[in-house]
Motif scaffolding. Structure first.
Motif, PDB file in Angstrom:
ATOM      1  N   VAL A 222      -9.591  -6.892   1.741  1.00 42.87           N
ATOM      2  CA  VAL A 222     -10.970  -6.774   1.288  1.00 42.87           C
ATOM      3  C   VAL A 222     -11.647  -5.663   2.079  1.00 42.87           C
ATOM      4  CG1 VAL A 222     -13.181  -7.934   0.988  1.00 42.87           C
ATOM      5  CG2 VAL A 222     -11.047  -9.240   0.744  1.00 42.87           C
ATOM      6  N   GLU A 223     -12.290  -4.750   1.338  1.00 44.55           N
ATOM      7  CA  GLU A 223     -13.023  -3.651   1.970  1.00 44.55           C
ATOM      8  C   GLU A 223     -14.445  -3.622   1.427  1.00 44.55           C
ATOM      9  OE1 GLU A 223     -13.011   1.266   2.164  1.00 44.55           O
ATOM     10  OE2 GLU A 223     -11.329   0.173   1.267  1.00 44.55           O
ATOM     11  N   ASP A 224     -15.406  -3.482   2.327  1.00 48.95           N
ATOM     12  CA  ASP A 224     -16.803  -3.409   1.900  1.00 48.95           C
ATOM     13  C   ASP A 224     -17.122  -2.005   1.400  1.00 48.95           C
ATOM     14  OD1 ASP A 224     -19.644  -4.529   1.873  1.00 48.95           O
ATOM     15  OD2 ASP A 224     -19.876  -2.738   3.111  1.00 48.95           O
ATOM     16  N   GLN A 225     -17.655  -1.911   0.199  1.00 55.15           N
ATOM     17  CA  GLN A 225     -18.077  -0.633  -0.373  1.00 55.15           C
ATOM     18  C   GLN A 225     -19.542  -0.733  -0.767  1.00 55.15           C
ATOM     19  OE1 GLN A 225     -15.414   0.613  -3.551  1.00 55.15           O
ATOM     20  NE2 GLN A 225     -13.863   1.277  -2.104  1.00 55.15           N
ATOM     21  N   ALA A 226     -20.399  -0.309   0.155  1.00 55.29           N
ATOM     22  CA  ALA A 226     -21.845  -0.345  -0.072  1.00 55.29           C
ATOM     23  C   ALA A 226     -22.322  -1.731  -0.493  1.00 55.29           C
ATOM     24  CB  ALA A 226     -22.242   0.697  -1.114  1.00 55.29           C
ATOM     25  N   GLY A 227     -21.820  -2.744   0.207  1.00 58.52           N
ATOM     26  CA  GLY A 227     -22.236  -4.106  -0.070  1.00 58.52           C
ATOM     27  C   GLY A 227     -21.465  -4.802  -1.162  1.00 58.52           C
ATOM     28  N   LYS A 228     -20.546  -4.083  -1.799  1.00 58.65           N
ATOM     29  CA  LYS A 228     -19.720  -4.670  -2.854  1.00 58.65           C
ATOM     30  C   LYS A 228     -18.273  -4.733  -2.369  1.00 58.65           C
ATOM     31  CE  LYS A 228     -22.550  -2.807  -6.627  1.00 58.65           C
ATOM     32  NZ  LYS A 228     -22.544  -1.980  -7.866  1.00 58.65           N
ATOM     33  N   PRO A 229     -17.692  -5.920  -2.275  1.00 61.21           N
ATOM     34  CA  PRO A 229     -16.319  -6.022  -1.780  1.00 61.21           C
ATOM     35  C   PRO A 229     -15.302  -5.476  -2.789  1.00 61.21           C
ATOM     36  CG  PRO A 229     -17.106  -8.164  -2.490  1.00 61.21           C
ATOM     37  CD  PRO A 229     -18.280  -7.239  -2.549  1.00 61.21           C
ATOM     38  N   LEU A 230     -14.421  -4.611  -2.292  1.00 60.51           N
ATOM     39  CA  LEU A 230     -13.271  -4.149  -3.076  1.00 60.51           C
ATOM     40  C   LEU A 230     -12.090  -5.009  -2.664  1.00 60.51           C
ATOM     41  CD1 LEU A 230     -12.121  -1.940  -5.046  1.00 60.51           C
ATOM     42  CD2 LEU A 230     -11.353  -0.763  -2.975  1.00 60.51           C
ATOM     43  N   ILE A 231     -11.516  -5.743  -3.613  1.00 54.80           N
ATOM     44  CA  ILE A 231     -10.468  -6.715  -3.311  1.00 54.80           C
ATOM     45  C   ILE A 231      -9.134  -6.245  -3.883  1.00 54.80           C
ATOM     46  CG2 ILE A 231      -9.713  -9.113  -3.617  1.00 54.80           C
ATOM     47  CD1 ILE A 231     -12.686  -9.853  -3.915  1.00 54.80           C
ATOM     48  N   VAL A 232      -8.106  -6.296  -3.051  1.00 51.67           N
ATOM     49  CA  VAL A 232      -6.743  -5.967  -3.474  1.00 51.67           C
ATOM     50  C   VAL A 232      -5.888  -7.213  -3.290  1.00 51.67           C
ATOM     51  CG1 VAL A 232      -4.746  -4.465  -3.167  1.00 51.67           C
ATOM     52  CG2 VAL A 232      -7.056  -3.576  -2.730  1.00 51.67           C
ATOM     53  N   GLU A 233      -5.479  -7.827  -4.382  1.00 50.52           N
ATOM     54  CA  GLU A 233      -4.589  -8.985  -4.317  1.00 50.52           C
ATOM     55  C   GLU A 233      -3.145  -8.499  -4.219  1.00 50.52           C
ATOM     56  OE1 GLU A 233      -5.456 -11.344  -7.740  1.00 50.52           O
ATOM     57  OE2 GLU A 233      -7.277 -12.208  -6.859  1.00 50.52           O
ATOM     58  N   VAL A 234      -2.421  -9.027  -3.247  1.00 54.96           N
ATOM     59  CA  VAL A 234      -1.049  -8.584  -2.948  1.00 54.96           C
ATOM     60  C   VAL A 234      -0.090  -9.715  -3.299  1.00 54.96           C
ATOM     61  CG1 VAL A 234       0.462  -7.676  -1.151  1.00 54.96           C
ATOM     62  CG2 VAL A 234      -1.991  -7.195  -1.063  1.00 54.96           C
ATOM     63  N   SER A 235       0.970  -9.401  -4.068  1.00 56.18           N
ATOM     64  CA  SER A 235       1.887 -10.460  -4.506  1.00 56.18           C
ATOM     65  C   SER A 235       3.257  -9.889  -4.846  1.00 56.18           C
ATOM     66  CB  SER A 235       1.297 -11.191  -5.723  1.00 56.18           C
ATOM     67  OG  SER A 235       1.130 -10.304  -6.806  1.00 56.18           O
ATOM     68  N   ASP A 236       4.109 -10.755  -5.399  1.00 58.65           N
ATOM     69  CA  ASP A 236       5.463 -10.401  -5.837  1.00 58.65           C
ATOM     70  C   ASP A 236       6.283  -9.801  -4.696  1.00 58.65           C
ATOM     71  OD1 ASP A 236       7.678 -10.093  -7.439  1.00 58.65           O
ATOM     72  OD2 ASP A 236       6.955  -8.267  -8.436  1.00 58.65           O
ATOM     73  N   TYR A 237       6.450 -10.588  -3.645  1.00 61.06           N
ATOM     74  CA  TYR A 237       7.220 -10.135  -2.484  1.00 61.06           C
ATOM     75  C   TYR A 237       8.725 -10.170  -2.787  1.00 61.06           C
ATOM     76  CZ  TYR A 237       3.282  -9.936   0.779  1.00 61.06           C
ATOM     77  OH  TYR A 237       2.125  -9.595   1.411  1.00 61.06           O
ATOM     78  N   ARG A 238       9.403  -9.092  -2.376  1.00 60.22           N
ATOM     79  CA  ARG A 238      10.849  -9.013  -2.537  1.00 60.22           C
ATOM     80  C   ARG A 238      11.456  -8.452  -1.254  1.00 60.22           C
ATOM     81  NH1 ARG A 238      11.136  -6.031  -8.496  1.00 60.22           N
ATOM     82  NH2 ARG A 238       9.356  -7.163  -9.435  1.00 60.22           N
ATOM     83  N   ARG A 239      12.680  -8.883  -0.964  1.00 59.60           N
ATOM     84  CA  ARG A 239      13.335  -8.432   0.253  1.00 59.60           C
ATOM     85  C   ARG A 239      14.054  -7.109   0.014  1.00 59.60           C
ATOM     86  NH1 ARG A 239      13.800 -10.862   4.907  1.00 59.60           N
ATOM     87  NH2 ARG A 239      13.124 -12.842   3.989  1.00 59.60           N
ATOM     88  N   VAL A 240      13.731  -6.117   0.854  1.00 60.63           N
ATOM     89  CA  VAL A 240      14.361  -4.803   0.794  1.00 60.63           C
ATOM     90  C   VAL A 240      14.792  -4.422   2.208  1.00 60.63           C
ATOM     91  CG1 VAL A 240      14.097  -2.374   0.158  1.00 60.63           C
ATOM     92  CG2 VAL A 240      12.855  -4.135  -1.124  1.00 60.63           C
ATOM     93  N   ASP A 241      16.089  -4.303   2.421  1.00 60.84           N
ATOM     94  CA  ASP A 241      16.623  -3.939   3.737  1.00 60.84           C
ATOM     95  C   ASP A 241      16.072  -4.832   4.846  1.00 60.84           C
ATOM     96  OD1 ASP A 241      18.092  -1.943   2.554  1.00 60.84           O
ATOM     97  OD2 ASP A 241      16.660  -0.357   3.024  1.00 60.84           O
ATOM     98  N   GLY A 242      15.996  -6.123   4.584  1.00 66.97           N
ATOM     99  CA  GLY A 242      15.568  -7.080   5.593  1.00 66.97           C
ATOM    100  C   GLY A 242      14.071  -7.279   5.701  1.00 66.97           C
ATOM    101  N   VAL A 243      13.287  -6.490   4.951  1.00 63.47           N
ATOM    102  CA  VAL A 243      11.829  -6.586   4.999  1.00 63.47           C
ATOM    103  C   VAL A 243      11.307  -7.136   3.685  1.00 63.47           C
ATOM    104  CG1 VAL A 243       9.714  -5.219   5.037  1.00 63.47           C
ATOM    105  CG2 VAL A 243      11.519  -4.747   6.689  1.00 63.47           C
TER     106      VAL A 243
END
Length: 254
Positions: free
Chosen positions: A193-214
């Motif tokens: 979540v980042e504040d942009q002039a009083g309006k939150p910009l939200i980035v939902e993060v999902s669909d995790y997959r394993r790549v080279d151990g990460v």
């Protein structure tokens, strides 16, 4: 000449590239003298949350990363992106209907090559702070506290969509702060979540997959802030090959 608060509009070709390269070189020298060994300034409580998230998403496997390279679609347009988890560096190439656009950041200067070949960039502090933050969070730099200066604090527990999150506020040096919401059940990042002039910009993060151990996320839904409509970024492939530092600076004329 640049106007305060506005991106440069330079003539395409050798003259524009030469002028912008000189300015970027000067900024890089200034950054080198101003820099030093990174000193993590996160509170102990915030660092414990970050350590848990690092362990949940790969632990020691993160130490092997020397670069991040991904391809996919962002807002329906194909893109390719490189990030550097060793020191600041980011590059994104986007294929638009008008042609390929490129944006780069080498830790000191931001530059762009538009679809029509025009070279542009910005010295505006707000623009540079945005780009620096994108480079920091895009490279998961908060997992490498010895490499990057950042201030962090624990904001507490928050609830969202039936899930419980530990929320950490991180502000990279020279960048803008963002809130990172880590799922208390899995330890993984659930949203930013980042504040942009009083309006939150939200980035939902999902669909995790394993790549080279990460464990890496493959889907990002962004909404709010100044966006006119939600935007989805879908990652199709990720690899962790070392990043060529030349990618992050304005290319030299052959």
């Amino acid at each position: 000449r640049p106007q305060s608060g506005h991106p440069w509009r330079l003539r395409s070709g050798a003259m524009g590239i030469t002028i912008l390269r000189r300015v970027l070189a000067a900024l890089a020298v200034a950054a080198m003298f101003a820099g030093g060994v990174a000193h993590a300034q996160s509170s102990p409580a915030a660092q414990r949350v970050l350590d848990r998230a690092r362990a949940a998403s790969g632990g020691a496997a993160w130490n092997k990363l020397r670069g991040l390279h991904e391809t996919g679609q962002d807002g329906g347009q194909r893109y390719e992106r490189w990030s550097d988890p060793i020191r600041y560096g980011a590059r994104t190439e986007t294929h638009t209907p008008a042609g390929k656009q490129v944006q780069g950041y080498n830790g000191a200067g931001e530059w762009r090559i538009l679809a029509n070949g025009v070279v542009t960039g910005s010295t505006d502090r707000n623009v540079l702070a945005d780009v620096r933050s994108d480079a920091f969070f895009g490279a998961y730099a908060y997992f490498f506290p010895s490499r990057f200066d950042v201030r962090g604090s624990l904001l507490g527990v928050r609830e969202s969509q039936g899930r419980s999150f530990d929320v950490v506020r991180l502000e990279p040096a020279g960048g803008k702060a963002r809130q990172l919401w880590f799922d208390r059940k899995t330890g993984l990042l659930g949203q930013m979540v980042e504040d942009q002039a009083g309006k939150p910009l939200i980035v939902e993060v999902s669909d995790y997959r394993r790549v080279d151990g990460v464990l890496a996320p493959f889907k990002f839904n962004t909404y709010g802030g100044a966006l006119p409509r939600p935007r989805e970024r879908v990652v199709e492939a990720i690899d962790f090959r070392p990043a060529d530092r030349d990618l992050f600076s304005l290319p030299r004329k052959p």
